[in-house]
Design an enzyme around this catalytic site. Structure first.
Site: not given
Ligand code: PRP
Length: 180
Positions: A45-46, A102, A105, A133, A154-155, A161, A167
């Site tokens: 969703r991000g 978004d 990581d 990151k 932690f952003v 979120d 969000r």
């Molecule tokens: C978060 C973010 C990325 C992913 C990055 O999504 O939006 O899609 O993690 O992490 P990674 O590089 O370690 O794979 P999340 O699973 O928190 O879901 P969301 O987008 O619905 O908040």
């Protein structure tokens, strides 16, 4: 159980994000200037705020689609399994595709999604992430365009979120837990 109290310090302002999106959109337009239609894929969703602002800066014929992935930690393997919770509505074979994240990581999500979409034989597939990151990376994936490279903080905000909250903040903020 009540949530541990925290404060949010602004890290990247709404104005700085808007200025960077303008620069990024120019680079994307240059790359896809000959496209007859670009499929812009937001990872839910991000990315929903970023994709909304990005497509409005793109002076290209675009189609918007969404994909939702979820990743699970696996301490035994020190790798993460990524599952597709919602797939694209449209076909991408032979099409130009831009994947919008978004934040990158560990990189497991983006790597899995790129592998999946490449297997569908798009004409061109490029990726963009608002935040990167690099210190957290566990895979060899890299987005073609990055908005901001940030330290391992932690952003939240601008789509991102903390426990499904924040969000809707118009800026990127850093979560801080004050000493009690
Ligand atoms: C978060 C973010 C990325 C992913 C990055 O999504 O939006 O899609 O993690 O992490 P990674 O590089 O370690 O794979 P999340 O699973 O928190 O879901 P969301 O987008 O619905 O908040």
């Amino acid at each position: 159980m009540s949530e541990r109290p925290y404060v949010i310090d602004e890290m990247i302002s709404a104005k700085a994000i808007a200025a960077r999106i303008e620069e990024l959109s120019n680079a994307i337009q240059e790359e896809f200037r000959d496209t007859n239609k670009l499929v812009v894929v937001g990872l839910l969703r991000g990315s929903f705020v970023f994709i909304a602002d990005l497509v409005r800066e793109l002076d290209l014929p675009v189609e918007v689609d969404f994909l939702e992935a979820s990743s699970y930690g696996d301490s035994m393997e020190s790798s993460r399994e990524v599952r597709i919770l919602k797939d694209l509505r449209g076909q991408i074979e032979g099409r130009d595709v831009l994947v919008v994240e978004d934040i990158v990581d560990t990189g497991h999500t983006l790597k899995h999604v790129v592998g999946l979409l490449e297997s569908r034989d798009p004409a061109r597939l490029r990726t963009i992430a608002l935040l990167d990151k690099p210190l957290r990376r566990e895979t060899d994936v890299a987005a073609n365009w990055i908005g901001f490279s940030i330290p391992d903080e932690f952003v939240v905000g601008y789509g991102i979120d903390y426990a499904q909250r924040n969000r809707n903040l118009p800026f990127i903020g850093k979560v801080r837990f004050p000493e009690v």
